[in-house]
Structure formats: structure tokens, C-alpha cells
Design a protein around this motif. Sequence first.
Motif, PDB file in Angstrom:
ATOM      1  N   ASN A  64      -5.196   6.031   2.616  1.00 43.52           N
ATOM      2  CA  ASN A  64      -4.157   5.182   2.009  1.00 43.52           C
ATOM      3  C   ASN A  64      -3.036   6.010   1.379  1.00 43.52           C
ATOM      4  OD1 ASN A  64      -5.662   3.020   2.847  1.00 43.52           O
ATOM      5  ND2 ASN A  64      -6.346   2.392   0.804  1.00 43.52           N
ATOM      6  N   SER A 104      -8.276   4.582   6.322  1.00 38.31           N
ATOM      7  CA  SER A 104      -7.181   3.978   5.547  1.00 38.31           C
ATOM      8  C   SER A 104      -6.989   2.513   5.906  1.00 38.31           C
ATOM      9  CB  SER A 104      -5.871   4.737   5.799  1.00 38.31           C
ATOM     10  OG  SER A 104      -5.945   6.061   5.331  1.00 38.31           O
ATOM     11  N   THR A 105      -6.656   1.721   4.901  1.00 37.29           N
ATOM     12  CA  THR A 105      -6.394   0.288   5.116  1.00 37.29           C
ATOM     13  C   THR A 105      -4.918  -0.032   5.029  1.00 37.29           C
ATOM     14  OG1 THR A 105      -6.807  -0.170   2.765  1.00 37.29           O
ATOM     15  CG2 THR A 105      -8.678  -0.386   4.276  1.00 37.29           C
TER      16      THR A 105
END
Length: 270
Positions: free
Chosen positions: A10, A41-42
Motif C-alpha cells: 500500500n 497491496s490493496t
Amino acid sequence: MISVIIPMYNAEQSVVSALDSVKNQTFPLEEFEVIIVNDGSTDKSAEVVENYSRENPQLNIILLNQNNGGVSKARNTGLKIAKGDYIALLDADDEWLPSKIEKQIRYFENSKYEIDFLATARNDNQILFPYKIENNLAEITFRKLLIRNEAQPSTVMFRKKVIENTGFFDDDQRYAEDVNYWMKISLQNKMYILNESLVIVGKGKRTFGVSGLSANLPEMAKGFRKNLKEMYLLKQINFSQYLLFGLFYKSKYLLLLFRTFYYNLNTAKK
């Protein structure tokens, strides 16, 4: 070749600055491979890196994607495919100054010194006790690491032989994982810190107890206790030292809690 290992989680707001700091090195860019490990990662971190890679073809960027496993596992993923003679670590929210790699390489390749691992100062911080500066270098030893770690990961560069004689980070350790690895490295390698501030960590702000992984002081304390127990089981310290350093770490943790409370209190008043 120099393999740059960047764990990323992120980091869409900071990873471009990190990559720019590699691109702006005074050392020849064709000597770099940049291995970015996207650790589940989002946000749009992976997309940002893909765009950057297309716009900067002169930089050899390798993007790897994996499920979230923590910073140690992400670094290890990169280390296991690294082709370089040297490994340089860089976190996705930190930046190198332009001459960082060139200056470190000079020391590595100077026959006057025997260096396997070289960190640098960061954020214009002084190198503190128990480290002693001689000829612009401070030696890192196992005993000194038990007292204080001055080698922040983004400042670190080491020969590939270190992986061969030491192995990798502890996959499952997310806090104080760096000093855990440094202590193991110190058993078979010559380690130093260059007394020049060549890295901007966390945009130059105070990090320990405030931002990043090190902001979680209770988990950091657990990480240090885990390191101490591991060194005892590896018979690098005896039982008396294990108890003594356990008390030392507990006192240090309480002091950091107080300092962080005081810092946050003053910040809130501004």
C-alpha cells in the motif's frame, strides 16, 4: 550488478519517490536491477509501478506479486531471485540521495578495507554509542547490535556472499526483523556504517514510535525479546547475558513509551 530489493505494501503515494531516488543515482543505471515485491497491496501500488516501468524503460524493474506475508517474506522473495553481486535494500517509503550507491561501492571495492556489509547514516542523524567512528566508518559487531541498531534497512548494502553464508530474513518475523538478520550476518561477515547521511527515511520525520512498523512499540518489544531468546538458543549469549539484556530491553521499552508520549503531547499542542 546491484540488485535493489523493495518490499511494497500500500505504497502508491510513496513508491514513485523511492524509484526516482534509484533512477537519480550517480552510479550507472545499467548496473541496476530493481526487484519490487508487491506484498498483497490493496491500493494501486502495483499499477503505479507498472506505469512507472513503462515510462522509464532505462530502469530494469521487475515486479513480483504475492499474498501479504510481511516485510521479511517480501524481502526474501526478492533476495531469492537477485542476480547482483551486491544487494541494496530500499523500503517503498524511503529515498536515497543521488550519490548513495556510488559512495558505498567505493568502500566495497577499496582494497584498504574488508567490507561485506555497509550501512550509512540517515536523516542527518548522528551515529551513537556504542559505535565509534574511525576513518569515517563505524564497525558493527554482534555485541554492539545487542545494545543498539544503527543500520536502518534502506541504508544497507551487502555482498551476495552474505546470503550464501547467512541465509535470509526470518519469514515470519515482522518487527525487529532487521536487527535479527544483522546479528546473524555479523557472525561471519565484516560490517560497517558509513558516517554520511545518504538516505531520507520516512520523509525525514521521526519514525520510531510515530510512523511505520516501528510505531507499534509493543510489537517491536516482542520482536527484540524474540531476537534475544533466539541468540541465547543459538548459544551466542549465555544465560546471565540473556537475563541482563532482557532487563535492558524492558527499560529501553519503557523509556521509548515515555518519550513517545511526550513527543505526541507536544505535537498535539502545536
